[in-house]
Design an enzyme around this catalytic site. Sequence first.
Site, PDB file in Angstrom:
ATOM      1  CE  LYS A  53       9.754   7.125   1.434  1.00  0.00           C
ATOM      2  NZ  LYS A  53       8.698   6.163   1.083  1.00  0.00           N
TER       3      LYS A  53
ATOM      4  N   GLY B  90       1.112   4.819   5.559  1.00  0.00           N
ATOM      5  CA  GLY B  90      -0.155   4.797   4.833  1.00  0.00           C
ATOM      6  C   GLY B  90      -1.235   3.998   5.546  1.00  0.00           C
TER       7      GLY B  90
ATOM      8  CB  THR C 137      -0.895  -0.016   1.259  1.00  0.00           C
ATOM      9  OG1 THR C 137      -1.775  -1.156   1.174  1.00  0.00           O
ATOM     10  CG2 THR C 137      -1.731   1.250   1.374  1.00  0.00           C
ATOM     11  N   GLY C 138       0.384   2.278  -0.655  1.00  0.00           N
ATOM     12  CA  GLY C 138       1.090   3.566  -0.643  1.00  0.00           C
ATOM     13  C   GLY C 138       1.353   4.039  -2.058  1.00  0.00           C
ATOM     14  CB  SER C 139       2.712   7.210  -3.346  1.00  0.00           C
ATOM     15  OG  SER C 139       3.965   7.233  -2.666  1.00  0.00           O
TER      16      SER C 139
ATOM     17  CG  ASP D  40       4.163  -2.655   1.121  1.00  0.00           C
ATOM     18  OD1 ASP D  40       3.662  -3.016   2.201  1.00  0.00           O
ATOM     19  OD2 ASP D  40       3.943  -1.531   0.600  1.00  0.00           O
TER      20      ASP D  40
ATOM     21  CD  GLU E 117       1.659  -1.798   4.335  1.00  0.00           C
ATOM     22  OE1 GLU E 117       2.135  -1.419   5.418  1.00  0.00           O
ATOM     23  OE2 GLU E 117       1.673  -1.091   3.306  1.00  0.00           O
TER      24      GLU E 117
ATOM     25  CB  ALA F 121       9.854   0.790   3.495  1.00  0.00           C
ATOM     26  CG  ASP F 122       6.432   4.968   6.106  1.00  0.00           C
ATOM     27  OD1 ASP F 122       6.002   5.757   5.247  1.00  0.00           O
ATOM     28  OD2 ASP F 122       5.732   4.097   6.645  1.00  0.00           O
TER      29      ASP F 122
HETATM   30  O1  LIG Z   1       3.696   1.147   4.956  1.00  0.00           O
HETATM   31  C1  LIG Z   1       3.039   1.717   4.110  1.00  0.00           C
HETATM   32  C2  LIG Z   1       1.580   1.906   4.222  1.00  0.00           C
HETATM   33  O2  LIG Z   1       1.076   1.481   5.442  1.00  0.00           O
HETATM   34  C3  LIG Z   1       3.694   2.283   2.881  1.00  0.00           C
HETATM   35  O3  LIG Z   1       4.349   1.247   2.181  1.00  0.00           O
HETATM   36  C4  LIG Z   1       4.707   3.324   3.321  1.00  0.00           C
HETATM   37  O4  LIG Z   1       4.011   4.300   4.087  1.00  0.00           O
HETATM   38  C5  LIG Z   1       5.431   3.974   2.134  1.00  0.00           C
HETATM   39  O5  LIG Z   1       4.478   4.673   1.395  1.00  0.00           O
HETATM   40  P1  LIG Z   1       4.957   5.539   0.110  1.00  0.00           P
HETATM   41  O6  LIG Z   1       5.382   4.557  -0.954  1.00  0.00           O
HETATM   42  O7  LIG Z   1       3.740   6.309  -0.267  1.00  0.00           O
HETATM   43  O8  LIG Z   1       6.096   6.429   0.569  1.00  0.00           O
END
Ligand SMILES: O=C(CO)[C@H](O)[C@H](O)COP(=O)(O)O
Length: 225
Positions: A121, A97, A28-30, A81, A103, A83-84
């Site tokens: 990141k 997100g 999930t996320g951009s 996926d 996740e 990551a932050d």
């Molecule tokens: O863990 C997450 C959602 O829960 C996302 O993968 C994380 O926040 C990264 O998001 P983005 O790709 O938008 O930077």
Amino acid sequence: MTQDELKQAVARAAIEYVVDGEIIGVGTGSTANFFIDELGKIKSRIKGAVASSEATATRLRGHGIEVFDLNDVESISVYVDGADEINATGAMIKGGGAALTREKIVASVSGKFVCIADGSKLVETLGKFPLPVEVVPMAANAVSRKLTALGGQPRLRTKPGSTDAFVTDNGGYILDVAGLSITDAVALESDINQIVGVIAVGLFARRGADVCLLGTGDGVKKLTF
Ligand SMILES: O=C(CO)[C@H](O)[C@H](O)COP(=O)(O)O
């Protein structure tokens, strides 16, 4: 390259890990959204996907990709996926997100976790990004007190432009914990998991990434853990 271009580049690179004819786990996320859009271009190669959030499920269906209930799936080869934050061991902070719980569930049953992220990141020490902790709503203040005792500064996540608590796909609240300098991610993940009222913590350490595709100005770098 813009941050979106970096995200798109790593999303494209992650297609290399798609196993033909199989069900793929999708984050999930951009950045994950860019990956979903790439999956849409090769949807005939896959059987379908297991989504880590309702938002991801909706986007997958929008591309005509079948979304499976995890309870109907025996195994998942690959989970892709974002990551932050991610460190040199493949441990991550996730949950920015709000999808950390699902996740973590999908990642836990997947053979390979492929993290896709723009270069910003990658960090030396996890914790500059506030650590998301999903909690049972009635326990939010009780868990907050325990997180403060661990040295954090927890804040209840609210809906954008509102003082109302944000509610996750699972009906939980999220506490974003600032002020942690995470030197032993495995131990902290375990400690927070033990706090009664915690649903999940956005620290992916015991089960971190196996591969990270990192978008940088010099192209996509592959880290393996
Ligand atoms: O863990 C997450 C959602 O829960 C996302 O993968 C994380 O926040 C990264 O998001 P983005 O790709 O938008 O930077």
